[in-house]
Design a protein around this motif. Structure first.
Motif, mmCIF file in Angstrom:
data_model
loop_
_atom_site.group_PDB
_atom_site.id
_atom_site.type_symbol
_atom_site.label_atom_id
_atom_site.label_comp_id
_atom_site.label_asym_id
_atom_site.label_seq_id
_atom_site.Cartn_x
_atom_site.Cartn_y
_atom_site.Cartn_z
ATOM 1 N N VAL A 119 9.504 54.244 38.065
ATOM 2 C CA VAL A 119 8.339 54.947 38.606
ATOM 3 C C VAL A 119 8.541 55.285 40.071
ATOM 4 O O VAL A 119 8.255 56.399 40.531
ATOM 5 C CB VAL A 119 7.075 54.088 38.404
ATOM 6 N N LEU A 120 9.056 54.310 40.832
ATOM 7 C CA LEU A 120 9.291 54.569 42.256
ATOM 8 C C LEU A 120 10.357 55.645 42.454
ATOM 9 O O LEU A 120 10.242 56.484 43.354
ATOM 10 C CB LEU A 120 9.724 53.274 42.946
ATOM 11 N N GLY A 121 11.400 55.615 41.609
ATOM 12 C CA GLY A 121 12.432 56.651 41.716
ATOM 13 C C GLY A 121 11.879 58.035 41.428
ATOM 14 O O GLY A 121 12.188 58.998 42.129
ATOM 15 N N ALA A 122 11.041 58.123 40.382
ATOM 16 C CA ALA A 122 10.433 59.424 40.063
ATOM 17 C C ALA A 122 9.511 59.891 41.185
ATOM 18 O O ALA A 122 9.499 61.065 41.562
ATOM 19 C CB ALA A 122 9.665 59.323 38.747
ATOM 20 N N PHE A 123 8.729 58.955 41.734
ATOM 21 C CA PHE A 123 7.834 59.317 42.830
ATOM 22 C C PHE A 123 8.612 59.742 44.066
ATOM 23 O O PHE A 123 8.258 60.719 44.737
ATOM 24 C CB PHE A 123 6.935 58.132 43.162
ATOM 25 N N ALA A 124 9.692 59.001 44.361
ATOM 26 C CA ALA A 124 10.509 59.360 45.529
ATOM 27 C C ALA A 124 11.152 60.728 45.348
ATOM 28 O O ALA A 124 11.204 61.542 46.271
ATOM 29 C CB ALA A 124 11.577 58.291 45.762
ATOM 30 N N GLY A 125 11.652 61.000 44.134
ATOM 31 C CA GLY A 125 12.250 62.312 43.877
ATOM 32 C C GLY A 125 11.247 63.439 44.009
ATOM 33 O O GLY A 125 11.534 64.487 44.599
ATOM 34 N N ALA A 126 10.043 63.215 43.455
ATOM 35 C CA ALA A 126 9.007 64.248 43.569
ATOM 36 C C ALA A 126 8.582 64.450 45.013
ATOM 37 O O ALA A 126 8.377 65.585 45.468
ATOM 38 C CB ALA A 126 7.803 63.852 42.710
ATOM 39 N N PHE A 127 8.462 63.357 45.752
ATOM 40 C CA PHE A 127 8.060 63.468 47.157
ATOM 41 C C PHE A 127 9.131 64.170 47.978
ATOM 42 O O PHE A 127 8.822 64.999 48.851
ATOM 43 C CB PHE A 127 7.785 62.076 47.715
ATOM 44 N N ALA A 128 10.405 63.842 47.705
ATOM 45 C CA ALA A 128 11.495 64.520 48.415
ATOM 46 C C ALA A 128 11.515 66.010 48.097
ATOM 47 O O ALA A 128 11.710 66.854 48.978
ATOM 48 C CB ALA A 128 12.832 63.877 48.044
ATOM 49 N N SER A 129 11.296 66.352 46.824
ATOM 50 C CA SER A 129 11.241 67.775 46.455
ATOM 51 C C SER A 129 10.083 68.477 47.150
ATOM 52 O O SER A 129 10.211 69.623 47.587
ATOM 53 C CB SER A 129 11.097 67.901 44.935
ATOM 54 N N TYR A 130 8.957 67.774 47.254
ATOM 55 C CA TYR A 130 7.803 68.355 47.952
ATOM 56 C C TYR A 130 8.118 68.609 49.428
ATOM 57 O O TYR A 130 7.772 69.667 49.977
ATOM 58 C CB TYR A 130 6.605 67.417 47.820
ATOM 59 N N LEU A 131 8.776 67.630 50.070
ATOM 60 C CA LEU A 131 9.121 67.808 51.484
ATOM 61 C C LEU A 131 10.088 68.967 51.676
ATOM 62 O O LEU A 131 9.939 69.781 52.602
ATOM 63 C CB LEU A 131 9.725 66.518 52.028
ATOM 64 N N VAL A 132 11.081 69.052 50.797
ATOM 65 C CA VAL A 132 12.052 70.149 50.911
ATOM 66 C C VAL A 132 11.371 71.497 50.695
ATOM 67 O O VAL A 132 11.608 72.469 51.430
ATOM 68 C CB VAL A 132 13.198 69.937 49.894
ATOM 69 N N ALA A 133 10.500 71.558 49.681
ATOM 70 C CA ALA A 133 9.787 72.815 49.422
ATOM 71 C C ALA A 133 8.865 73.184 50.572
ATOM 72 O O ALA A 133 8.744 74.358 50.940
ATOM 73 C CB ALA A 133 8.989 72.681 48.124
ATOM 74 N N ARG A 134 8.209 72.166 51.172
ATOM 75 C CA ARG A 134 7.314 72.463 52.285
ATOM 76 C C ARG A 134 8.084 72.964 53.499
ATOM 77 O O ARG A 134 7.674 73.924 54.158
ATOM 78 C CB ARG A 134 6.520 71.204 52.650
ATOM 79 N N GLU A 135 9.222 72.316 53.786
ATOM 80 C CA GLU A 135 10.031 72.769 54.920
ATOM 81 C C GLU A 135 10.578 74.170 54.684
ATOM 82 O O GLU A 135 10.619 74.995 55.604
ATOM 83 C CB GLU A 135 11.183 71.787 55.153
ATOM 84 N N LYS A 136 10.983 74.442 53.445
ATOM 85 C CA LYS A 136 11.500 75.776 53.142
ATOM 86 C C LYS A 136 10.404 76.831 53.275
ATOM 87 O O LYS A 136 10.625 77.914 53.821
ATOM 88 C CB LYS A 136 12.076 75.799 51.726
ATOM 89 N N ALA A 137 9.215 76.494 52.760
ATOM 90 C CA ALA A 137 8.093 77.431 52.887
ATOM 91 C C ALA A 137 7.733 77.654 54.350
ATOM 92 O O ALA A 137 7.446 78.781 54.769
ATOM 93 C CB ALA A 137 6.885 76.905 52.112
ATOM 94 N N LYS A 138 7.775 76.576 55.139
ATOM 95 C CA LYS A 138 7.456 76.702 56.560
ATOM 96 C C LYS A 138 8.478 77.566 57.271
ATOM 97 O O LYS A 138 8.124 78.436 58.078
ATOM 98 C CB LYS A 138 7.403 75.307 57.184
ATOM 99 N N SER A 139 9.770 77.329 56.972
ATOM 100 C CA SER A 139 10.813 78.146 57.601
ATOM 101 C C SER A 139 10.723 79.603 57.153
ATOM 102 O O SER A 139 10.941 80.522 57.954
ATOM 103 C CB SER A 139 12.190 77.573 57.260
ATOM 104 N N ASP A 140 10.386 79.807 55.865
ATOM 105 C CA ASP A 140 10.232 81.187 55.381
ATOM 106 C C ASP A 140 9.073 81.897 56.070
ATOM 107 O O ASP A 140 9.178 83.078 56.428
ATOM 108 C CB ASP A 140 10.014 81.187 53.872
ATOM 109 N N ILE A 141 7.980 81.162 56.284
ATOM 110 C CA ILE A 141 6.825 81.759 56.964
ATOM 111 C C ILE A 141 7.177 82.096 58.409
ATOM 112 O O ILE A 141 6.836 83.173 58.918
ATOM 113 C CB ILE A 141 5.625 80.802 56.898
ATOM 114 N N GLU A 142 7.873 81.163 59.079
ATOM 115 C CA GLU A 142 8.265 81.426 60.464
ATOM 116 C C GLU A 142 9.218 82.609 60.544
ATOM 117 O O GLU A 142 9.095 83.457 61.440
ATOM 118 C CB GLU A 142 8.911 80.179 61.055
ATOM 119 N N LEU A 143 10.175 82.645 59.601
ATOM 120 C CA LEU A 143 11.126 83.754 59.604
ATOM 121 C C LEU A 143 10.432 85.083 59.342
ATOM 122 O O LEU A 143 10.724 86.098 59.997
ATOM 123 C CB LEU A 143 12.208 83.497 58.558
#
Length: 260
Positions: free
Chosen positions: A97-121
């Motif tokens: 459960v912790l591994g799945a949660f960590a993976g989902a949270f990491a994917s969320y962080l990566v997606a958020r950073e990518k969306a933020k960089s795309d918006i800035e760009l």
């Protein structure tokens, strides 16, 4: 002779009895159940067994004792093993459960950073497009106004050099006044559009002001009847303004390309 007959019948009876007894023994041996090997799985208990021996049928009831049930007594060792197995299962499930949660949270962080960089760009790109569009429009506007300004200046300068008849003085003066109004309007607008802190724009403004001062001197000479103007000086001011405008355009295009 009559005394030998009983003895003969007795021997015959004994011989037949021996044969019957031997046959009965053989039949019993054939019909007797054979010992079976023990199996891990207990067979189903049948209280009645029927055995066929040729034309004879033998039915016999057996009192089969119930199968002994093995009862495993719970010992501290078994309890410890069960607790350890439960603990390991809980740890494994928690880790999953912790591994799945960590993976989902990491994917969320990566997606958020990518969306933020795309918006800035995208914001920078839009801003660059707006700045480039406005700068090109500003450059084109100055060029158009410069063309109109020197069109009026050239026509006014040539009109001042012409001799004027006495009956056409008023008409000529009206034409000069109208052109002067248009020249001053274009000159003032261009001056307001320029930034004197930048060398190219300051050079363009100075060249326009020098041309206006030279034109005023020509008006003063024409008022006293002198029409010998310095054409070389006028062309010098005009060329200085055009050269400054060219440098301004080159600099503006460099800035536009740097934004793209």
């Amino acid at each position: 002779m009559y005394s030998k007959l009983p003895t003969f019948f007795l021997l015959a009876l004994l011989t037949n009895a021996n044969d019957v007894w031997s046959q009965d023994t053989a039949a019993k041996q054939e019909c007797s159940p054979r010992p079976t090997q023990s199996r891990l799985i207990a067979p189903t208990v049948r209280p009645e067994i029927k055995v066929l021996c040729g034309s004879n049928s033998i039915t016999q009831n057996f009192a089969v004792p119930p199968m002994p049930t093995t009862t495993v007594a719970s010992t501290p060792t078994n309890n410890t093993l069960q607790s350890s197995s439960t603990l390991i299962a809980l740890i494994s499930a928690s880790a999953g459960v912790l591994g799945a949660f960590a993976g989902a949270f990491a994917s969320y962080l990566v997606a958020r950073e990518k969306a933020k960089s795309d918006i800035e760009l995208e914001s920078k790109r839009l801003q660059a497009n707006v700045i480039a569009t406005e700068r090109l429009r500003w450059l084109q506007d100055i060029r158009q106004r410069m063309s109109t300004l020197y069109q009026q200046l050239d026509f006014q300068y040539n009109l001042l050099k012409r001799p004027v008849a006495h009956n056409q003085g008023t008409t000529t003066q009206q034409q000069l006044d109208d052109m002067s109004a248009e020249i001053m309007a274009e000159c003032n607008m261009i001056t307001l559009m320029l930034n004197p802190a930048k060398p190219d724009q300051a050079a363009l403004r100075d060249a326009i002001q020098s041309a206006l001062q030279f034109t005023q001197q020509c008006f003063q000479q024409a008022a006293v009847g002198s029409r010998n103007f310095n054409d070389h000086e006028y062309r010098t001011y005009k060329q200085a303004a055009f050269d400054a405008m060219t440098r301004l355009g080159v600099e503006a295009w460099k800035q536009v390309k740097s934004l793209s």
